[in-house]
Design a protein around this motif. Structure first.
Motif, PDB file in Angstrom:
ATOM      1  N   ARG A  56       0.838  -1.220   0.004  1.00  0.00           N
ATOM      2  CA  ARG A  56      -0.066   0.076   0.119  1.00  0.00           C
ATOM      3  C   ARG A  56       0.757   1.190  -0.095  1.00  0.00           C
ATOM      4  N   LEU A  57       2.019   1.251  -0.643  1.00  0.00           N
ATOM      5  CA  LEU A  57       2.504   2.476  -1.023  1.00  0.00           C
ATOM      6  C   LEU A  57       2.084   3.126  -2.008  1.00  0.00           C
ATOM      7  N   LEU A  58       1.844   4.323  -1.936  1.00  0.00           N
ATOM      8  CA  LEU A  58       1.238   5.264  -2.754  1.00  0.00           C
ATOM      9  C   LEU A  58       2.367   5.896  -3.516  1.00  0.00           C
ATOM     10  N   ALA A 204       0.132   9.447   4.575  1.00  0.00           N
ATOM     11  CA  ALA A 204      -0.845   9.155   3.490  1.00  0.00           C
ATOM     12  C   ALA A 204      -2.554   9.260   4.104  1.00  0.00           C
ATOM     13  N   CYS A 205      -2.517   8.875   5.406  1.00  0.00           N
ATOM     14  CA  CYS A 205      -3.875   8.980   5.912  1.00  0.00           C
ATOM     15  C   CYS A 205      -4.410  10.529   6.106  1.00  0.00           C
ATOM     16  N   ASP A 206      -3.354  11.309   6.169  1.00  0.00           N
ATOM     17  CA  ASP A 206      -3.928  12.713   6.310  1.00  0.00           C
ATOM     18  C   ASP A 206      -4.342  13.246   4.747  1.00  0.00           C
ATOM     19  N   LEU A 207      -3.477  12.686   3.971  1.00  0.00           N
ATOM     20  CA  LEU A 207      -3.755  13.008   2.527  1.00  0.00           C
ATOM     21  C   LEU A 207      -5.044  12.688   2.254  1.00  0.00           C
ATOM     22  N   LEU A 208      -5.468  11.443   2.536  1.00  0.00           N
ATOM     23  CA  LEU A 208      -6.608  10.922   2.120  1.00  0.00           C
ATOM     24  C   LEU A 208      -7.892  11.649   3.034  1.00  0.00           C
ATOM     25  N   GLU A 209      -7.459  11.698   4.198  1.00  0.00           N
ATOM     26  CA  GLU A 209      -8.796  12.426   4.918  1.00  0.00           C
ATOM     27  C   GLU A 209      -8.969  13.825   4.708  1.00  0.00           C
ATOM     28  N   TYR A 223       3.703   8.542  -0.913  1.00  0.00           N
ATOM     29  CA  TYR A 223       2.978   8.847  -0.083  1.00  0.00           C
ATOM     30  C   TYR A 223       2.797   7.649   0.902  1.00  0.00           C
ATOM     31  N   PHE A 224       3.364   7.791   2.256  1.00  0.00           N
ATOM     32  CA  PHE A 224       3.371   6.341   3.262  1.00  0.00           C
ATOM     33  C   PHE A 224       2.502   6.548   4.253  1.00  0.00           C
ATOM     34  N   LEU A 225       2.172   4.953   4.490  1.00  0.00           N
ATOM     35  CA  LEU A 225       1.492   4.902   5.501  1.00  0.00           C
ATOM     36  C   LEU A 225       2.465   4.262   6.638  1.00  0.00           C
ATOM     37  N   ILE A 226       2.203   4.313   7.990  1.00  0.00           N
ATOM     38  CA  ILE A 226       3.297   3.608   8.821  1.00  0.00           C
ATOM     39  C   ILE A 226       3.395   2.318   8.786  1.00  0.00           C
ATOM     40  N   SER A 252       1.624  15.485   8.864  1.00  0.00           N
ATOM     41  CA  SER A 252       2.945  14.493   8.691  1.00  0.00           C
ATOM     42  C   SER A 252       2.842  13.593   9.897  1.00  0.00           C
ATOM     43  N   VAL A 253       3.948  12.734   9.440  1.00  0.00           N
ATOM     44  CA  VAL A 253       4.434  12.040  10.827  1.00  0.00           C
ATOM     45  C   VAL A 253       6.059  12.069  10.884  1.00  0.00           C
TER      46      VAL A 253
END
Ligand code: TYD
Ligand code: ZN
Length: 416
Positions: A56-58, A204-209, A223-226, A252-253
Motif C-alpha cells: 500500500r505504498l502510494l 498518507a492517512c492525512d492526504l486521504l482524510e 506517500y507513506f502509511l506507517i 505529517s508523521v
C-alpha cells in the motif's frame, strides 16, 4: 534545459511487487517548483497516483530526473512562526533519546535552519543537500553542508571524515527519493549502534482524510502509511521505534527508526497507528476509489467557486505561491483570467510566474490593489495567516480555503 523522465515506475520501491491499483490521473502537469522568469512554452509530465496492492505504498508513475529538479532549487524552508515552532519541537523530541553532543546529520538540509537549532543545543552538525544554491546559504549561516545526495557512498565518506552520527534526520525529503535502499544502506553505514534515524513525511492517512490532492506533485514520489514504512525498515535491518502525528504540511508523521538489534523499545504508538490504518481500510482498493471520487468532486466545486467569484467582478488572488498552489491551479485549470496574481514572501519566487498558469508572483507589500478574495494556496499555514491578515478580513476581505472542501472564510460569516 530539457527535463527528462528518468523512469516510469514498474516495481514497488518498498516491497518489490508489481501489482498496482490506478488511483487517480491528473493528466500532464508542469513541475510545481519550476517558477518561470517569463510565461512561455513549458514542459509537462504525467501526474498519476498508483497504490501497491502488496504494501500500500502510494507512488507516482513517473520519476523526473532529480538532477533537473534539485540542482538549483527554488524551495526554501519557511522561516514562518509555525515552522520555527515545529522545528524546535523536532529538536526536543529527538533530544529525548540521543546523546548530548552527538553528531546530527540532516539529509535535505535546505538552508540549514533546522540544523542550526541542533547546533544551538550543543550538537556538531552536518547538512547534506544537492541544491548548491541552498547549501551555499547554509554555509553562510555557519551550518557545514555537503552539496550532494545522501546515499551509501556519501554516508560512508562522512563517517570516515566526521565519525558516526547519533541522529540522522530527514524532514520532507524521504518521499522525494526513488532509491530508498541506497539511502537506508547509507543510514546503516553512518549511524552509531544505538543511533536514530528520524524522518518526517506527509502522512498518507492525512492526504486521504483531508483530500489534500494538491500535495500530489512530481517531487513527491511516495506517500507513506506507517505500515508501509515499517515494512521498508524491516527489509533493511531497521525497525520503527516511535511515531508522532504532526500538523505541519497538512498532516505529517515523524517516524523514528533504529537498528534491528539496538537497545530501544518500540513505543506503543507504532502498533496503534498500524491498527488504525487497518481499521480505516487503507489496505483495500475501495478506500482509494473513494478518495479519487472526493478529489474529483472537490476539484469541480473549487473551480466553479473561483470562476463564479471572478465572473461576479471579484478580484481574486492566490496567497502563497506554494508548490501545492502550482498543483492546485493547474489541476483546477485556473489561470490569470481568474487569479490575478499570487503573493509570496520568498524572494526567489517574486517577479516570476506560477508554472502553467501565467499568474505573476509578487511580494506581499507590492500589491497595488488589494484583492477582494484570497485563494489560500498555503492552507497548511491557515491559522497563522488568518491571524496576520486580520486587517484585510476586518476590511471585508475573505479567504477561500480549498481543502478538505472549499470554504469561504470571512469576518462575519462562514459560507460553505
Ligand atoms: P510551503 O507550505 O512551504 O509548501 P509547498 O511549497 O511544499 O507546497 O509553501 C508555502 C509558501 O507560502 C512559501 O512559498 C512561502 C509562502 N508564504 C507566504 O507567502 N506567506 C506566509 O505567511 C506563509 C506562512 C507562507
Ligand atoms: Zn509495495
Amino acid at each position: 534545459m530539457t527535463t527528462e523522465i528518468a523512469k516510469s515506475v514498474t516495481t514497488c520501491r518498498v516491497c518489490g511487487a508489481a501489482d498496482w491499483q490506478e488511483v487517480i490521473s491528473f493528466g500532464s502537469v508542469p513541475l510545481a517548483n519550476a517558477y518561470l522568469d517569463k510565461p512561455g512554452p513549458e514542459e509537462a509530465y504525467p501526474l498519476e497516483l498508483i497504490s501497491c496492492r502488496s504494501c500500500r505504498l502510494l507512488s507516482l508513475t513517473a520519476v523526473v530526473d532529480p538532477q533537473a529538479l534539485y540542482r538549483d532549487y527554488a524551495y526554501v524552508t519557511s522561516e514562518s512562526e509555525t515552522m520555527t515552532h515545529h522545528m524546535r519541537d523536532v529538536v526536543r523530541l529527538c533530544r529525548e533519546r540521543i546523546d548530548a553532543g552527538g553528531l546530527v546529520v540532516e539529509l535535505g538540509s535546505n538552508t540549514g535552519n533546522q540544523l542550526q537549532l541542533f547546533q544551538q543545543a550543543g550538537h556538531p552538525v552536518l547538512g547534506v543537500d544537492p541544491a548548491q544554491n541552498l547549501a551555499a546559504i547554509a554555509e553562510r549561516r555557519g551550518v557545514p553542508t555537503v552539496a550532494d545526495y545522501f546515499n551509501e557512498k556519501v554516508a560512508t565518506a562522512i563517517a570516515g571524515e566526521h565519525g558516526r552520527a547519533s541522529l540522522i534526520l530527514g524532514r520532507h525529503v524521504f518521499a522525494h527519493i526513488d532509491d530508498l535502499a541506497d539511502v537506508l544502506r547509507g543510514v546503516k553505514a553512518l549511524l552509531t549502534d544505538d543511533g536514530l534515524f528520524a524522518i518526517e513525511v506527509p502522512y498518507a492517512c492525512d492526504l486521504l482524510e483531508r483530500v489534500a490532492f494538491d500535495t500530489i506533485y512530481h517531487e513527491h514520489l511516495s506517500y507513506f502509511l506507517i505500515s508501509t514504512l515499517d515494512r521498508l525498515f524491516t527489509r533493511h535491518g531497521l525497525r520503527a521505534i516511535d511515531v508522532r502525528r504532526l500538523a505541519v504540511h497538512g498532516g505529517s508523521v515523524l517516524v523514528t527508526a533504529a537498528r534491528m538489534g539496538s537497545r530501544w523499545e518500540t513505543d506503543e504508538r507504532v502498533g496503534e497507528l498500524i491498527a488504525y490504518e487497518k481499521s480505516e481500510r487503507l489496505d483495500t482498493d475501495a478506500r482509494y476509489e473513494q478518495f479519487a471520487a472526493r478529489v474529483h468532486a472537490l476539484r469541480r466545486e473549487l473551480t466553479e467557486l473561483v470562476r463564479k467569484e471572478a465572473a461576479n467582478g471579484k478580484r481574486v488572488a492566490g496567497y502563497g505561491a506554494s508548490a501545492k498552489g502550482t498543483t492546485l491551479l493547474n489541476i483546477c485549470e485556473l489561470t490569470s483570467t481568474e487569479v490575478r496574481f499570487c503573493t509570496d514572501t520568498t524572494p526567489q519566487k517574486q517577479g516570476r510566474f506560477v508554472p502553467g498558469t501565467q499568474i505573476p508572483i509578487v511580494a506581499p507589500g507590492d500589491v497595488s490593489e488589494q484583492p477582494d478574495l484570497y485563494l489560500l494556496l498555503a492552507w497548511n499555514y491557515a491559522e497563522e495567516i488568518l491571524q496576520r491578515e486580520a486587517a484585510f478580513l476586518d476590511a471585508g476581505g475573505a479567504f477561500i480555503i480549498p481543502v478538505p472542501e472549499p470554504a469561504v472564510y470571512a469576518r462575519q460569516k462562514v459560507r460553505q
